[in-house]
Design a protein around this motif. Sequence first.
Motif, PDB file in Angstrom:
ATOM      1  N   SER A 113      10.141  71.265  26.996  1.00 45.26           N
ATOM      2  CA  SER A 113       9.723  71.563  26.082  1.00 45.26           C
ATOM      3  C   SER A 113       8.920  71.726  25.326  1.00 45.26           C
ATOM      4  O   SER A 113       9.306  72.204  23.779  1.00 45.26           O
ATOM      5  CB  SER A 113       8.968  69.267  25.976  1.00 45.26           C
ATOM      6  N   THR A 141      10.075  73.887  21.368  1.00 41.90           N
ATOM      7  CA  THR A 141       8.769  74.066  20.352  1.00 41.90           C
ATOM      8  C   THR A 141       8.035  75.430  20.143  1.00 41.90           C
ATOM      9  O   THR A 141       8.010  75.356  18.751  1.00 41.90           O
ATOM     10  CB  THR A 141       7.332  73.175  21.127  1.00 41.90           C
ATOM     11  N   TYR A 197       1.009  67.170  15.707  1.00 42.52           N
ATOM     12  CA  TYR A 197       1.666  66.463  16.589  1.00 42.52           C
ATOM     13  C   TYR A 197       0.506  65.515  17.438  1.00 42.52           C
ATOM     14  O   TYR A 197       0.927  64.488  17.324  1.00 42.52           O
ATOM     15  CB  TYR A 197       1.233  68.860  17.491  1.00 42.52           C
ATOM     16  N   TYR A 216       6.107  66.828  21.732  1.00 45.54           N
ATOM     17  CA  TYR A 216       5.884  68.018  22.087  1.00 45.54           C
ATOM     18  C   TYR A 216       6.890  68.203  22.548  1.00 45.54           C
ATOM     19  O   TYR A 216       7.309  68.710  23.345  1.00 45.54           O
ATOM     20  CB  TYR A 216       5.488  69.184  20.950  1.00 45.54           C
ATOM     21  N   ASP A 217       5.412  68.461  23.741  1.00 46.87           N
ATOM     22  CA  ASP A 217       5.314  68.713  25.133  1.00 46.87           C
ATOM     23  C   ASP A 217       5.845  68.351  26.579  1.00 46.87           C
ATOM     24  O   ASP A 217       4.865  68.069  27.540  1.00 46.87           O
ATOM     25  CB  ASP A 217       3.926  69.578  25.397  1.00 46.87           C
ATOM     26  N   SER A 265      12.245  67.139  21.556  1.00 43.56           N
ATOM     27  CA  SER A 265      12.038  68.478  21.707  1.00 43.56           C
ATOM     28  C   SER A 265      12.876  69.707  21.548  1.00 43.56           C
ATOM     29  O   SER A 265      13.276  70.135  20.818  1.00 43.56           O
ATOM     30  CB  SER A 265      10.689  69.651  22.108  1.00 43.56           C
TER      31      SER A 265
END
Length: 394
Positions: A103, A107, A145, A152-153, A159
């Motif tokens: 991810s 991103t 975010y 996002y992560d 993502s």
Amino acid sequence: MSEPSETKLGSLSKLWFLLLLPGAYQLLLLCTAMFGRIGYPYDLEWMEGGLLAHAQRMADGAGIYVEPSVDFIPYLYTPLYPGIMAMFNDFFGISYAVGRGISVLATLAMCVLLVAMVKRESQRSTERLAWIGGACAVGFFAATYPWVEGWYDLVRADSLFLLMVLGGLFGLRAWARDPGQEGLAKVACASALLGMSFFAKQTGVLFVATGGVMLLALNWRRVPVFVAITGVIGLGGTWLLNKVTGGWFWVYIYETHQHHDFNMDRFYKSFGNMIWHFPAMSIVIALGISIALPTLLIRRRLPSASRALCLWFPVYLVAMLVGALGWGTQFAHFNAYMPAMLFGALCAGLAIPSSAACVQLLMARTPARSKSLAHITGSALAIALGAQLVLVAW
């Protein structure tokens, strides 16, 4: 008489790098957060551990679209993301860090693409403004975010899905008119990437349709290739997965979703949420479109950046529709807004070189004055976007 003006303009241009800083600062904040969380050994979101279990089952050959039991019931998603994690099992094992790493890389790749997409559309006279526009685009995507709860992560497909959509649509935009077999092959690759996005997240089908309309506007002769490739991948892949799972694939990725409630109030509210979360971003996009349309009517043509803005703006509207449909659905989170904020950031970044180039074209009979006014216009929009990014620093 023009030398002092040129000197003043040159001095001003040396300060333009300051307009890059708000976007760069937001990117720094995003990277600090993502790399600070990547190795956290527990769930950051309640479905992360479950997706790791999905990936482990795929690595072990057990499959995920199986009859439900007390031991395992799959999530209602398509299989690409856990499948990619499973591919890394022999090299790194399956872990939070691997899932989040996918991810995070997706991103960062989107940030690079945003800059490239804005920079590609600039003409020589607006090149510096295009770099600023790219930085602003990255800045607004990064600033989203915390609003989408740090999605996002995560060990989630969002993502990766967005990267595939952005990359596929950018490929169609960039290669639609490339000549010969090489151009056709590039369009085929972009089409395949869009077709595969459905297997990262079901809403990919809406962006596949959007890609078809985009290609129709750019080079209708290549639409049959697009339809053939996305059809074989999307429909053929769905049929094959449904066949090998005894029908359970379709049960989980479509039929069960139909039992979710849909809230029309949340659907309508979503448009206001997305448009006014960053007011400056929406206003600059509106200004960019408002300047481009009169330019087309008066000069009968548009600069490259303006053509790109007019092309990506409808994609932004589709992305907002996707976000509203997503957040209107039962159990949804603000991650539903990620596509809209991504394409909104792109349009805001493009509005800077687009507006400057339009002003320059409208005042083409007075070149020196038009160049100065174009730079002032682009800088004013960049200052507005930069101020917004500073205000939402998190």
